[in-house]
Design an enzyme around this catalytic site. Structure first.
Site, mmCIF file in Angstrom:
data_model
loop_
_atom_site.group_PDB
_atom_site.id
_atom_site.type_symbol
_atom_site.label_atom_id
_atom_site.label_comp_id
_atom_site.label_asym_id
_atom_site.label_seq_id
_atom_site.Cartn_x
_atom_site.Cartn_y
_atom_site.Cartn_z
ATOM 1 N N ASP A 12 0.856 -1.179 0.000
ATOM 2 C CA ASP A 12 0.000 0.000 0.000
ATOM 3 C C ASP A 12 0.900 1.239 0.000
ATOM 4 O OD1 ASP A 12 -2.318 1.634 0.422
ATOM 5 O OD2 ASP A 12 -1.812 1.694 2.553
ATOM 6 N N PHE A 13 0.317 2.417 -0.186
ATOM 7 C CA PHE A 13 1.115 3.650 -0.174
ATOM 8 C C PHE A 13 0.921 4.420 1.129
ATOM 9 C CE2 PHE A 13 2.010 8.116 -1.225
ATOM 10 C CZ PHE A 13 3.314 7.980 -1.686
ATOM 11 N N ASP A 193 -1.891 -1.030 5.774
ATOM 12 C CA ASP A 193 -2.113 -0.413 7.083
ATOM 13 C C ASP A 193 -3.577 -0.171 7.402
ATOM 14 O OD1 ASP A 193 -2.467 3.056 7.045
ATOM 15 O OD2 ASP A 193 -2.459 1.854 5.230
#
Length: 251
Positions: A12-13, A193
């Site tokens: 994920d970013f 996250d």
């Protein structure tokens, strides 16, 4: 990692490669991330960033990512794809601008202050992190935004003090499953996250491949940590893990 040449590393970013900040436009990638991703990409089958943001936004917030060899960015949960400098995407959904046009009046009627609307092109996100009571504002918005999404043929994606209205038919799990099959992956790791990453965790688990799920931990989301094989301490912990992975693969 016994078979690095067959491994897909998915990340994920926001909250994973980039720290969460009050203003989404002010987010920046961890300064060590581009270099460590470049080193990792030379040792595994592929590194892929899977995010709700548009790929072009990720590239603008992540200087150096465009130079990571073989990097693929699947944006808008997989609706858009950036690879080798080329962006491919279907036409934008009509429901998103219609929903976004209704939001100012909705927020005014609810009497909410400090709520930020983010235009993501194929989606629109409503952030409450900067409001006086972020949790209360988020709960106040859930039902009205669900109704707004339904009127415009969209779905609501919950996150860390954010509710995102986006098109149905794709999520991180479906996108990751398709990518693993496309690359004929022999193992997989996904690092995330937020709640939207649960689908990617499940995709790793049902793939039938040797796999690891990693949570970039925070005090805001416990559900992901409970489902992860490994929990690290935010983006700093993610970078430390990736560095250890590069060293292990080199050995």
């Amino acid at each position: 990692m016994n078979d690095p040449a067959g491994a897909v590393i998915g990340l994920d970013f926001d909250g994973t490669l980039s720290p969460i900040v009050p203003d989404p436009a002010a987010a920046r990638i961890h300064p060590a991330a581009p270099e460590i991703l470049a080193r990792l990409s030379e040792r595994v089958l592929c590194v892929v960033i899977l995010t709700g943001r548009p790929p072009e936004t990720v590239l603008s917030l992540g200087p150096g990512l465009a130079e990571v060899p073989g990097l693929v960015i699947l944006g808008h949960y997989g609706f858009e794809r950036w690879e080798s400098g080329q962006l491919s995407a279907p036409p934008p959904p009509a429901g998103v601008p219609r929903a976004e046009a209704e939001l100012p009046l909705l927020l005014r009627d609810l009497g909410l202050s400090g709520v930020v609307v983010e235009d993501k092109g194929r989606a629109v996100a409503v952030h409450t992190r900067r409001s006086p009571d972020p949790a209360k504002a988020l709960e106040t918005l859930r039902a009205p935004l669900r109704a707004l999404a339904e009127r415009n043929g969209l779905v609501v994606e919950p996150g860390r003090y954010v509710l995102e209205l986006r098109p149905p038919g794709m999520d991180k799990g479906h996108a990751l499953s398709l990518f693993l099959a496309e690359r004929a992956a022999r193992s997989a790791m996904f690092v995330g996250d937020d709640l939207g990453d649960l689908a990617a965790f499940e995709a790793v688990r049902v793939s039938g491949l040797p796999g690891v799920t990693v949570c970039s931990g925070s005090s805001e989301v416990s559900a992901l940590a409970e489902r992860a094989d490994l929990v690290v301490d935010g983006p700093d912990g993610v970078i430390t893990l990736l560095k250890e992975l590069v060293s292990a693969v080199r050995r």
